[in-house]
Design an enzyme around this catalytic site. Structure first.
Site, PDB file in Angstrom:
ATOM      1  N   GLY A  42       0.784  -1.176   0.038  1.00 41.08           N
ATOM      2  CA  GLY A  42      -0.250   0.046   0.027  1.00 41.08           C
ATOM      3  C   GLY A  42       0.639   1.284  -0.055  1.00 41.08           C
ATOM      4  O   GLY A  42       0.463   2.314  -0.445  1.00 41.08           O
ATOM      5  N   GLU A  97       3.943   4.042   6.038  1.00 39.88           N
ATOM      6  CA  GLU A  97       2.697   3.333   5.992  1.00 39.88           C
ATOM      7  C   GLU A  97       1.754   4.150   5.185  1.00 39.88           C
ATOM      8  O   GLU A  97       1.637   5.281   5.311  1.00 39.88           O
ATOM      9  CB  GLU A  97       2.016   2.956   7.406  1.00 39.88           C
ATOM     10  CG  GLU A  97       2.323   1.660   7.873  1.00 39.88           C
ATOM     11  CD  GLU A  97       1.504   0.647   7.439  1.00 39.88           C
ATOM     12  OE1 GLU A  97       1.065   0.684   6.256  1.00 39.88           O
ATOM     13  OE2 GLU A  97       1.222  -0.280   7.882  1.00 39.88           O
ATOM     14  N   ASP A 101      -4.737   1.892  11.249  1.00 36.30           N
ATOM     15  CA  ASP A 101      -6.308   1.638  11.356  1.00 36.30           C
ATOM     16  C   ASP A 101      -6.390   1.497  12.908  1.00 36.30           C
ATOM     17  O   ASP A 101      -6.596   1.903  13.748  1.00 36.30           O
ATOM     18  CB  ASP A 101      -6.957   0.562  10.433  1.00 36.30           C
ATOM     19  CG  ASP A 101      -8.385   0.364  10.432  1.00 36.30           C
ATOM     20  OD1 ASP A 101      -8.999   0.823  11.493  1.00 36.30           O
ATOM     21  OD2 ASP A 101      -9.073  -0.697   9.708  1.00 36.30           O
ATOM     22  N   THR A 102      -6.295  -0.095  12.910  1.00 40.06           N
ATOM     23  CA  THR A 102      -6.593  -0.535  14.625  1.00 40.06           C
ATOM     24  C   THR A 102      -5.085  -0.240  15.220  1.00 40.06           C
ATOM     25  O   THR A 102      -4.860  -0.296  16.469  1.00 40.06           O
ATOM     26  CB  THR A 102      -6.652  -2.100  14.569  1.00 40.06           C
ATOM     27  OG1 THR A 102      -5.544  -2.514  13.955  1.00 40.06           O
ATOM     28  CG2 THR A 102      -8.075  -2.255  13.892  1.00 40.06           C
ATOM     29  N   GLY A 103      -3.948  -0.078  14.340  1.00 38.28           N
ATOM     30  CA  GLY A 103      -2.513   0.134  14.962  1.00 38.28           C
ATOM     31  C   GLY A 103      -1.815  -1.219  14.793  1.00 38.28           C
ATOM     32  O   GLY A 103      -0.552  -1.320  15.277  1.00 38.28           O
ATOM     33  N   THR A 105      -0.796  -3.454  12.955  1.00 42.05           N
ATOM     34  CA  THR A 105       0.262  -3.584  12.148  1.00 42.05           C
ATOM     35  C   THR A 105       1.447  -2.737  12.289  1.00 42.05           C
ATOM     36  O   THR A 105       2.446  -3.515  12.449  1.00 42.05           O
ATOM     37  CB  THR A 105      -0.235  -3.210  10.364  1.00 42.05           C
ATOM     38  OG1 THR A 105      -1.348  -4.182  10.505  1.00 42.05           O
ATOM     39  CG2 THR A 105       0.835  -3.612   9.431  1.00 42.05           C
ATOM     40  N   LEU A 106       1.194  -1.739  12.722  1.00 40.74           N
ATOM     41  CA  LEU A 106       2.400  -0.680  12.926  1.00 40.74           C
ATOM     42  C   LEU A 106       3.180  -1.131  14.327  1.00 40.74           C
ATOM     43  O   LEU A 106       4.381  -1.100  14.250  1.00 40.74           O
ATOM     44  CB  LEU A 106       1.990   0.766  13.104  1.00 40.74           C
ATOM     45  CG  LEU A 106       2.971   1.490  13.051  1.00 40.74           C
ATOM     46  CD1 LEU A 106       3.936   1.744  11.784  1.00 40.74           C
ATOM     47  CD2 LEU A 106       2.306   3.228  13.294  1.00 40.74           C
ATOM     48  N   LYS A 129      -6.959   6.199  10.823  1.00 42.06           N
ATOM     49  CA  LYS A 129      -8.240   6.221  11.422  1.00 42.06           C
ATOM     50  C   LYS A 129      -8.304   6.243  12.812  1.00 42.06           C
ATOM     51  O   LYS A 129      -8.271   5.048  13.542  1.00 42.06           O
ATOM     52  CB  LYS A 129      -8.922   4.974  10.827  1.00 42.06           C
ATOM     53  CG  LYS A 129      -8.977   4.731   9.372  1.00 42.06           C
ATOM     54  CD  LYS A 129      -9.868   3.355   9.023  1.00 42.06           C
ATOM     55  CE  LYS A 129      -9.843   3.315   7.480  1.00 42.06           C
ATOM     56  NZ  LYS A 129     -10.407   1.875   7.188  1.00 42.06           N
ATOM     57  N   ASP A 157      -5.924  -0.505  -1.905  1.00 44.37           N
ATOM     58  CA  ASP A 157      -6.733  -1.425  -2.992  1.00 44.37           C
ATOM     59  C   ASP A 157      -7.838  -1.705  -2.078  1.00 44.37           C
ATOM     60  O   ASP A 157      -8.107  -1.598  -0.824  1.00 44.37           O
ATOM     61  CB  ASP A 157      -5.979  -2.476  -3.520  1.00 44.37           C
ATOM     62  CG  ASP A 157      -5.814  -3.570  -2.143  1.00 44.37           C
ATOM     63  OD1 ASP A 157      -5.148  -3.007  -1.187  1.00 44.37           O
ATOM     64  OD2 ASP A 157      -6.189  -4.909  -2.491  1.00 44.37           O
TER      65      ASP A 157
HETATM   66  P1  5GP Z   1      -4.089  -2.123  11.262  1.00 51.37           P
HETATM   67  O1  5GP Z   1      -3.260  -3.161  11.805  1.00 51.37           O
HETATM   68  O2  5GP Z   1      -3.728  -0.701  11.642  1.00 51.37           O
HETATM   69  O3  5GP Z   1      -5.668  -2.233  11.522  1.00 51.37           O
HETATM   70  O4  5GP Z   1      -4.466  -1.805   9.494  1.00 51.37           O
HETATM   71  C1  5GP Z   1      -3.182  -1.618   9.002  1.00 51.37           C
HETATM   72  C2  5GP Z   1      -3.282  -1.907   7.488  1.00 51.37           C
HETATM   73  O5  5GP Z   1      -4.704  -2.449   7.130  1.00 51.37           O
HETATM   74  C3  5GP Z   1      -2.981  -1.003   6.361  1.00 51.37           C
HETATM   75  O6  5GP Z   1      -1.565  -1.286   6.103  1.00 51.37           O
HETATM   76  C4  5GP Z   1      -3.851  -1.475   5.234  1.00 51.37           C
HETATM   77  O7  5GP Z   1      -3.024  -2.301   4.447  1.00 51.37           O
HETATM   78  C5  5GP Z   1      -5.028  -2.014   5.700  1.00 51.37           C
HETATM   79  N1  5GP Z   1      -6.125  -1.055   5.594  1.00 51.37           N
HETATM   80  C6  5GP Z   1      -6.864  -0.618   6.890  1.00 51.37           C
HETATM   81  N2  5GP Z   1      -7.818   0.169   6.639  1.00 51.37           N
HETATM   82  C7  5GP Z   1      -7.855   0.291   5.285  1.00 51.37           C
HETATM   83  C8  5GP Z   1      -8.684   0.926   4.292  1.00 51.37           C
HETATM   84  O8  5GP Z   1      -9.511   1.739   4.591  1.00 51.37           O
HETATM   85  N3  5GP Z   1      -8.240   0.788   2.951  1.00 51.37           N
HETATM   86  C9  5GP Z   1      -7.376  -0.139   2.557  1.00 51.37           C
HETATM   87  N4  5GP Z   1      -7.173  -0.097   1.271  1.00 51.37           N
HETATM   88  N5  5GP Z   1      -6.395  -0.835   3.455  1.00 51.37           N
HETATM   89  C10 5GP Z   1      -6.617  -0.516   4.768  1.00 51.37           C
END
Ligand code: 5GP
Length: 176
Positions: A42, A97, A101-103, A105-106, A129, A157
């Site tokens: 991404g 990045e 979103d939830t955090g 992954t980071l 988010k 995507d």
């Molecule tokens: P987290 O672990 O913070 O919940 O999610 C991070 C990953 O979720 C991002 O790197 C991305 O790949 C995916 N992601 C979260 N929200 C979105 C969104 O609204 N659109 C897309 N395309 N990917 C998202």
């Protein structure tokens, strides 16, 4: 099939990326060669634009983690698909990045990269988010805060669709 409605325009992205590039260049001016680590897939467009808006010595690396697929929420289980290839020990590192979103992954990525013993780790996300945060993780540089909607374009995507849209668009329920 219609194009996703615009959430953040191409111009707004361009201006914000330029601001972030200038800020990073100032913040890292006296810190030597910065390692910018893009999170695949991404972040590839954001990283390419951001890196070209900077005026300090910099190196590009990539890291890949498993994503959670078709528009669903993170379970918190993140898997490393590809680690960085270059030696980052003792270097200043910036994780780049597309979206936090939830955090989960980071937070996971910071742990992976800490094991390489860099001099420092900071984080930069084009989109955040904030309402969706589940874990406490610092994002040092944020492009835009957005609401909890699924967004596409500028590298992001939906099931591999719309990654190369020049703007950030919203996936409407009709498109899912
Ligand atoms: P987290 O672990 O913070 O919940 O999610 C991070 C990953 O979720 C991002 O790197 C991305 O790949 C995916 N992601 C979260 N929200 C979105 C969104 O609204 N659109 C897309 N395309 N990917 C998202």
């Amino acid at each position: 099939m219609s194009l996703p409605p615009v959430l953040i325009s191409e111009e707004a992205i361009r201006d914000r990326v330029a601001e972030l590039g200038a800020q990073l260049s100032a913040d890292y001016a006296d810190k030597g060669n910065l390692v910018m680590i893009g999170v695949l897939k991404g972040s590839f467009i954001f990283l390419a634009d951001l890196a070209r808006r900077m005026s300090i010595p910099r190196t590009i690396e990539f890291i890949a983690v498993s994503s959670y697929g078709r528009g669903s929420k993170s379970t918190g289980a993140v898997r490393l698909v590809m680690d960085v290839r270059g030696n980052i020990e003792g270097r200043h590192v910036l994780i780049v990045e597309d979206i936090v979103d939830t955090g989960h992954t980071l937070k996971y990525l910071i742990g992976v990269l800490e094991a390489h013993r860099p001099a420092s780790i900071r984080t930069c996300a084009l989109l955040h988010k904030a309402e969706s945060a589940e874990v406490d993780v610092d994002i040092d540089y944020v492009g835009f805060g957005i609401a909890d909607e699924w967004v596409v374009g500028y590298g992001l995507d939906y099931a591999e669709r719309d990654r190369t849209l020049p703007y950030i668009g919203i996936v409407t329920p009709d498109d899912r």
